[in-house]
Design an enzyme around this catalytic site. Structure first.
Site, PDB file in Angstrom:
ATOM      1  CG  HIS A   1       5.217   8.968  18.349  1.00  0.00           C
ATOM      2  ND1 HIS A   1       4.280   9.222  19.342  1.00  0.00           N
ATOM      3  CD2 HIS A   1       4.499   8.648  17.238  1.00  0.00           C
ATOM      4  CE1 HIS A   1       3.064   9.046  18.836  1.00  0.00           C
ATOM      5  NE2 HIS A   1       3.167   8.701  17.567  1.00  0.00           N
ATOM      6  CD  GLU A   2       5.947   9.441  13.663  1.00  0.00           C
ATOM      7  OE1 GLU A   2       5.356   8.501  13.108  1.00  0.00           O
ATOM      8  OE2 GLU A   2       5.351  10.366  14.253  1.00  0.00           O
TER       9      GLU A   2
ATOM     10  CD  GLN B   1       0.888   7.367  12.163  1.00  0.00           C
ATOM     11  OE1 GLN B   1       1.976   7.877  11.928  1.00  0.00           O
ATOM     12  NE2 GLN B   1      -0.022   7.951  12.916  1.00  0.00           N
TER      13      GLN B   1
ATOM     14  N   GLY C   1       4.552  14.274  12.494  1.00  0.00           N
ATOM     15  CA  GLY C   1       5.270  13.075  12.102  1.00  0.00           C
ATOM     16  C   GLY C   1       4.265  12.065  11.603  1.00  0.00           C
TER      17      GLY C   1
ATOM     18  CG  HIS D   1       3.643   4.856  14.499  1.00  0.00           C
ATOM     19  ND1 HIS D   1       2.399   4.377  14.806  1.00  0.00           N
ATOM     20  CD2 HIS D   1       3.620   6.182  14.798  1.00  0.00           C
ATOM     21  CE1 HIS D   1       1.650   5.377  15.280  1.00  0.00           C
ATOM     22  NE2 HIS D   1       2.371   6.479  15.297  1.00  0.00           N
TER      23      HIS D   1
ATOM     24  CB  CYS E   1      -0.616   9.107  17.977  1.00  0.00           C
ATOM     25  SG  CYS E   1      -0.267   8.048  16.565  1.00  0.00           S
ATOM     26  CG  LEU E   2      -1.367  12.606  12.876  1.00  0.00           C
ATOM     27  CD1 LEU E   2      -0.771  12.742  11.476  1.00  0.00           C
ATOM     28  CD2 LEU E   2      -2.229  13.815  13.208  1.00  0.00           C
TER      29      LEU E   2
END
Ligand code: CO
Length: 176
Positions: free
Chosen positions: A155-156, A57, A52, A159, A113-114
């Site tokens: 989660h997204e 990000q 995701g 963000h 997470c990235l």
């Protein structure tokens, strides 16, 4: 020297853009939005474990995120990541999402997470959610999700509100 590697940079947790409230997208079909989606696809699938990604990000504070369709098959995904196999570049696009319903039942699972490389921790989240959003053609949609998809969606969406999973995680630690 110029960096010639064609890889979209993913911002890391100290970056202030990750803490901003993202702005709504108004022009769904604009070249700008198309380009943004393209960059997000490259960034997400450029990471072996990317399932995701939200626009902030990659430095764009707009309400849009992608989820790799791999999340529908968590066992295959786990195996592909472990074996470092390339994955099919198939994804869902969610624009201007809002959560309409959440299950009262909550579940705990480990997240990463990235933008928070190397740290993993347990996050408690509603097991199921229903969201409203727009697709990349500007169609308004409603979708219910459970399992890993529900977790990644939440989660997204976090963000887009400037929230990182480490704000909510218990026992977050570096895993090498
Ligand atoms: Co993340």
């Amino acid at each position: 020297m110029k960096n010639t590697i064609n890889k979209t940079m993913i911002l890391q947790k100290e970056n202030k853009t990750l803490r901003e409230i993202a702005k709504e997208i108004k022009d769904f079909k604009s070249p700008e939005t198309k380009l943004l989606i393209g960059k997000m696809v490259t960034a997400m699938f450029g990471e072996l474990d990317g399932i995701g990604i939200a626009a902030p990000q990659i430095g764009i504070s707009k309400k849009i995120f992608l989820v790799a369709k791999d999340v529908l098959y968590p066992e295959n995904l786990e195996l592909a990541v472990k074996n470092k196999e390339p994955r099919k570049k198939e994804y869902f696009v969610f624009i201007n999402p809002t959560i309409k319903k959440m299950s009262t039942k909550k579940v705990k699972d480990v997240e990463g997470c990235l933008s928070v490389r190397g740290i993993y921790g347990e996050v408690v989240r509603p097991e199921k959610v229903t969201i409203e959003y727009f697709d990349e053609l500007g169609n308004k949609k409603t979708r219910g999700a459970s399992g890993l998809l529900a977790r990644v969606i939440q989660h997204e969406i976090d963000h887009l509100g400037g929230i990182l999973f480490i704000d909510k995680a218990k026992n977050a630690k570096y895993v090498t």
